[in-house]
Design an enzyme around this catalytic site. Sequence first.
Site, PDB file in Angstrom:
ATOM      1  N   GLU A 248      20.727 -21.674  53.151  1.00  0.00           N
ATOM      2  CA  GLU A 248      21.646 -22.620  52.519  1.00  0.00           C
ATOM      3  C   GLU A 248      20.788 -23.458  51.593  1.00  0.00           C
ATOM      4  OE1 GLU A 248      23.321 -25.474  51.152  1.00  0.00           O
ATOM      5  OE2 GLU A 248      23.083 -26.434  53.108  1.00  0.00           O
ATOM      6  N   CYS A 282      23.463 -31.298  48.886  1.00  0.00           N
ATOM      7  CA  CYS A 282      23.531 -30.128  48.015  1.00  0.00           C
ATOM      8  C   CYS A 282      24.937 -29.911  47.470  1.00  0.00           C
ATOM      9  CB  CYS A 282      23.028 -28.882  48.736  1.00  0.00           C
ATOM     10  SG  CYS A 282      23.831 -28.589  50.313  1.00  0.00           S
TER      11      CYS A 282
END
Length: 476
Positions: A248, A282
């Site tokens: 990720e 993010c």
Amino acid sequence: MAKSFPYYLANRAVQANEDLEVLDKHTGEVAYRVAQAGDAEVDHAITAAVEARDGMAELPSYRRRDVLRHCVRRFRERQDELVEVLIVEGGKVIRDAKGEVGRLIETFEIAAEEATRIGGEVMPMDIAERAEAFWGLWKRVPVGPVSFITPFNFPYNLAAHKIAPAIAAGCPFILKPAEKTPVGALLIGEILAECDLPEGAFSILPVDRDEAARFTDDDRLKLLSFTGSDKVGWMLKERAGKKPVVMELGGNAACLVDADADIDDAVDRLVFGAFYQSGQSCISVQRVQVHEAIYDQLKDRLVEKVGALKKGDPRDPETFVGPLITEDDARRVVEWIGEAVEQGARCLVGGERDGPVVTPAVLEGVDHDCRVYDEEVFGPVLVLEPFSDFEAALDVINASRYGLQAGLFLRDIGKIHRAWNRLDVGGVIINDIPAFRVDHMPYGGVKDSGLGREGIRFAIEDMTEIRMLAVKDVGI
């Protein structure tokens, strides 16, 4: 509360040293001292995890569920302490800290439920004459020892999204927390150490980057799950050898606000999505396209709200703006803003630095080649631009090397379906921000945003593999 913390090696606390200093991100002073492990300890942890493989795999699902429930209970009992650690080591304001602790609890609750749902299927085998005498079944079994590397920005919940499914699946694990925020993971380890798990079921080891090679390279580990920058993630994938890698990675999250959107709601959500925990997420909102018919109206309201955001005491519930993880990161963000302004952008509000704190900034007229537009800022910056054509706006969202999540504010079901089909991202969020995430969702990205999906059920699938059984009926 304690000022010194051990690491956890094969389920046991080891106060080997106090070599790692953890700073209070608001004051810059040393707040905690943490035991730091080396290569020998990592090797020991992997050996212990290998030895725990059968014990973890054979642990009944109700016992794995009960370990996770124990963690939930203890997280609730220690909630104030967990929040305080996040404020100190993570630099979070109290609202963000409470939110993350709440998600830590939810993530373990979901895993406790999923621990007893890892099943399989009975398969019909009589699809061909040659297999008519067979009956078949498949089930999921744990892959074995796994390794995890987590970043600084969500010390609890990003660790939880690896630890909780590993326990639910029956996988021994070793975890390397971020050097800037290791205490949160160690508190999870402290609670896990209270449980009756096979020796070697877990190790949580703050190690220097130079000592962390075994987390990636060692063939005894059967999966690597990494959360962090795309640069580091792709490098680790190259080194991981035969083991699967779940990553990720970074993002450059885009939003679109169409002409029929609720402007006030969109403004409220954009402010939160771009600037909560100072943009250090993010899926923080970074690029926003607004339909030209409402652009000026939305811009004015947005700038007013952003300019009113409060910075100050992180323990004050009204404080919204906190520090970036380091002063160097704050300097970088301001430098990127300045670069965009030099190339013709307008900074409508914010963008000043006070130590590690950057006041939330809204820019318009930004050249798409500027780093503040093209790269992941990981700071409190939002870029506005108008659009007139919906299809072209989707192209702009896709014109990024990242593809984590996108948020669209609109009411037209046809456009919603079109966006879901066309956007090259891992998740499309309608009438909310890309930062929307519920912890059972499949979560992850495409392109430079990563490989695979987190979310408990989906992480369990990565940490297990299918084992088939085909039995020929011979009249037993």
